[in-house]
Design a protein around this motif. Structure first.
Motif, PDB file in Angstrom:
ATOM      1  N   GLY A 158      -6.536  -7.415  14.191  1.00  6.50           N
ATOM      2  CA  GLY A 158      -6.022  -8.484  13.330  1.00  6.50           C
ATOM      3  C   GLY A 158      -4.870  -8.008  12.482  1.00  6.50           C
ATOM      4  N   GLN A 159      -4.562  -8.783  11.467  1.00  4.23           N
ATOM      5  CA  GLN A 159      -3.516  -8.460  10.499  1.00  4.23           C
ATOM      6  C   GLN A 159      -4.018  -7.340   9.593  1.00  4.23           C
ATOM      7  OE1 GLN A 159      -0.751 -10.347  10.693  1.00  4.23           O
ATOM      8  NE2 GLN A 159       0.400  -9.678   8.906  1.00  4.23           N
ATOM      9  N   VAL A 160      -3.209  -6.299   9.376  1.00  3.28           N
ATOM     10  CA  VAL A 160      -3.588  -5.193   8.507  1.00  3.28           C
ATOM     11  C   VAL A 160      -2.709  -5.232   7.266  1.00  3.28           C
ATOM     12  CG1 VAL A 160      -3.739  -2.689   8.281  1.00  3.28           C
ATOM     13  CG2 VAL A 160      -4.410  -3.791  10.424  1.00  3.28           C
ATOM     14  N   LEU A 161      -3.360  -5.191   6.105  1.00  2.00           N
ATOM     15  CA  LEU A 161      -2.689  -5.283   4.818  1.00  2.00           C
ATOM     16  C   LEU A 161      -3.043  -4.052   3.989  1.00  2.00           C
ATOM     17  CD1 LEU A 161      -0.996  -7.341   3.122  1.00  2.00           C
ATOM     18  CD2 LEU A 161      -3.175  -8.154   2.225  1.00  2.00           C
ATOM     19  N   ALA A 162      -2.035  -3.372   3.442  1.00  2.00           N
ATOM     20  CA  ALA A 162      -2.250  -2.236   2.544  1.00  2.00           C
ATOM     21  C   ALA A 162      -1.735  -2.628   1.164  1.00  2.00           C
ATOM     22  CB  ALA A 162      -1.517  -1.003   3.064  1.00  2.00           C
ATOM     23  N   THR A 163      -2.599  -2.503   0.150  1.00  2.77           N
ATOM     24  CA  THR A 163      -2.233  -2.923  -1.201  1.00  2.77           C
ATOM     25  C   THR A 163      -2.661  -1.882  -2.240  1.00  2.77           C
ATOM     26  OG1 THR A 163      -4.305  -4.138  -1.500  1.00  2.77           O
ATOM     27  CG2 THR A 163      -2.423  -5.390  -0.654  1.00  2.77           C
ATOM     28  N   VAL A 164      -1.953  -1.905  -3.374  1.00  2.00           N
ATOM     29  CA  VAL A 164      -2.330  -1.129  -4.551  1.00  2.00           C
ATOM     30  C   VAL A 164      -2.236  -2.091  -5.719  1.00  2.00           C
ATOM     31  CG1 VAL A 164      -1.697   0.761  -6.094  1.00  2.00           C
ATOM     32  CG2 VAL A 164      -1.480   1.060  -3.617  1.00  2.00           C
ATOM     33  N   ASP A 165      -3.341  -2.259  -6.425  1.00  2.00           N
ATOM     34  CA  ASP A 165      -3.373  -3.185  -7.564  1.00  2.00           C
ATOM     35  C   ASP A 165      -2.791  -4.549  -7.186  1.00  2.00           C
ATOM     36  OD1 ASP A 165      -4.516  -1.218  -9.154  1.00  2.00           O
ATOM     37  OD2 ASP A 165      -2.579  -0.518  -9.897  1.00  2.00           O
ATOM     38  N   GLU A 166      -3.198  -5.066  -6.046  1.00  3.40           N
ATOM     39  CA  GLU A 166      -2.789  -6.381  -5.526  1.00  3.40           C
ATOM     40  C   GLU A 166      -1.315  -6.454  -5.134  1.00  3.40           C
ATOM     41  OE1 GLU A 166      -4.228  -9.633  -7.878  1.00  3.40           O
ATOM     42  OE2 GLU A 166      -6.191  -8.695  -8.134  1.00  3.40           O
ATOM     43  N   ARG A 167      -0.597  -5.330  -5.174  1.00  2.00           N
ATOM     44  CA  ARG A 167       0.798  -5.286  -4.731  1.00  2.00           C
ATOM     45  C   ARG A 167       0.823  -4.846  -3.270  1.00  2.00           C
ATOM     46  NH1 ARG A 167       6.043  -3.655  -7.167  1.00  2.00           N
ATOM     47  NH2 ARG A 167       7.504  -4.141  -5.495  1.00  2.00           N
ATOM     48  N   THR A 168       1.469  -5.604  -2.417  1.00  2.83           N
ATOM     49  CA  THR A 168       1.506  -5.303  -0.990  1.00  2.83           C
ATOM     50  C   THR A 168       2.470  -4.150  -0.712  1.00  2.83           C
ATOM     51  OG1 THR A 168       0.950  -7.581  -0.417  1.00  2.83           O
ATOM     52  CG2 THR A 168       2.001  -6.245   1.299  1.00  2.83           C
ATOM     53  N   ILE A 169       1.945  -3.140  -0.048  1.00  5.60           N
ATOM     54  CA  ILE A 169       2.742  -1.993   0.381  1.00  5.60           C
ATOM     55  C   ILE A 169       3.123  -2.181   1.856  1.00  5.60           C
ATOM     56  CG2 ILE A 169       2.818   0.527   0.619  1.00  5.60           C
ATOM     57  CD1 ILE A 169       2.358  -0.375  -2.262  1.00  5.60           C
ATOM     58  N   ALA A 170       2.201  -2.744   2.631  1.00  3.06           N
ATOM     59  CA  ALA A 170       2.440  -2.958   4.057  1.00  3.06           C
ATOM     60  C   ALA A 170       1.641  -4.160   4.528  1.00  3.06           C
ATOM     61  CB  ALA A 170       2.045  -1.726   4.851  1.00  3.06           C
ATOM     62  N   ASP A 171       2.214  -4.870   5.496  1.00  3.25           N
ATOM     63  CA  ASP A 171       1.569  -6.054   6.064  1.00  3.25           C
ATOM     64  C   ASP A 171       2.007  -6.133   7.519  1.00  3.25           C
ATOM     65  OD1 ASP A 171       0.454  -8.502   6.652  1.00  3.25           O
ATOM     66  OD2 ASP A 171       1.445  -9.573   5.020  1.00  3.25           O
ATOM     67  N   VAL A 181      -5.441   3.540  -1.648  1.00  6.05           N
ATOM     68  CA  VAL A 181      -4.781   2.314  -1.187  1.00  6.05           C
ATOM     69  C   VAL A 181      -5.832   1.465  -0.489  1.00  6.05           C
ATOM     70  CG1 VAL A 181      -2.977   1.376   0.322  1.00  6.05           C
ATOM     71  CG2 VAL A 181      -2.604   3.565  -0.856  1.00  6.05           C
ATOM     72  N   THR A 182      -5.868   0.186  -0.816  1.00  9.29           N
ATOM     73  CA  THR A 182      -6.797  -0.712  -0.137  1.00  9.29           C
ATOM     74  C   THR A 182      -6.176  -1.128   1.182  1.00  9.29           C
ATOM     75  OG1 THR A 182      -7.637  -1.516  -2.248  1.00  9.29           O
ATOM     76  CG2 THR A 182      -8.043  -2.902  -0.302  1.00  9.29           C
ATOM     77  N   VAL A 183      -6.864  -0.820   2.275  1.00 11.74           N
ATOM     78  CA  VAL A 183      -6.393  -1.181   3.611  1.00 11.74           C
ATOM     79  C   VAL A 183      -7.435  -2.123   4.202  1.00 11.74           C
ATOM     80  CG1 VAL A 183      -5.738  -0.363   5.906  1.00 11.74           C
ATOM     81  CG2 VAL A 183      -5.204   1.015   3.888  1.00 11.74           C
ATOM     82  N   ALA A 184      -7.013  -3.351   4.466  1.00 18.06           N
ATOM     83  CA  ALA A 184      -7.935  -4.369   4.965  1.00 18.06           C
ATOM     84  C   ALA A 184      -7.388  -4.958   6.252  1.00 18.06           C
ATOM     85  CB  ALA A 184      -8.118  -5.470   3.941  1.00 18.06           C
ATOM     86  N   GLU A 185      -8.292  -5.231   7.180  1.00 19.00           N
ATOM     87  CA  GLU A 185      -7.927  -5.867   8.438  1.00 19.00           C
ATOM     88  C   GLU A 185      -8.548  -7.260   8.472  1.00 19.00           C
ATOM     89  OE1 GLU A 185      -8.209  -5.017  13.239  1.00 19.00           O
ATOM     90  OE2 GLU A 185      -9.043  -3.574  11.832  1.00 19.00           O
TER      91      GLU A 185
END
Length: 130
Positions: free
Chosen positions: A26-39, A122-126
């Motif tokens: 799926g879509q992978v999102l990397a964030t720090v304090d709700e700021r998107t680093i990668a999508d 870093v929060t990495v969510a799929e």
């Protein structure tokens, strides 16, 4: 670590130490304090024996304005030399929180041009995309 890169041990994944690289589901999102680093919808999931799965995100899908290259590097006999970036967002600095293999070994060649994030910083969510 050896001083001469040509002296480094190179191992090939196999039944005793399997490594697989597959497209993320799926879509992978990397964030720090709700700021998107990668999508990314083009991330790769690397699974290595004895380690949790790691999402590798294409460079084009990472916000490099938040990253600073560092001199830090590590060596994996299965993947090669990893180079690092720190994340800088205002007063927040996460040293060496991102890594990449610029010249990965052939067994994991697919991760070239991709970055990964330490999930303790870093929060990495799929997310599954319908």
């Amino acid at each position: 670590m050896h001083d001469n890169p040509t002296d480094r041990l190179v191992l090939v994944p196999g039944p005793d130490h399997p490594i697989t690289v597959t497209p993320a589901s799926g879509q992978v999102l990397a964030t720090v304090d709700e700021r998107t680093i990668a999508d990314s919808a083009r991330a790769l999931t690397l699974r290595e024996e004895g380690f949790p799965p790691v999402q590798y995100i294409p460079r084009a899908d990472v916000d490099f304005t938040l990253l600073d290259a560092t001199d830090h590097e590590t060596y994996c006999p299965y993947k090669g030399v990893a180079h690092y970036f720190s994340i800088r967002m205002g007063d927040v600095v996460l040293d060496n929180a991102v890594w990449t293999y610029e010249a990965p070994y052939p067994a994991v060649a697919e991760i070239k041009g991709h970055l990964a994030f330490y999930t303790d910083r870093v929060t990495v969510a799929e997310r599954t995309v319908d």
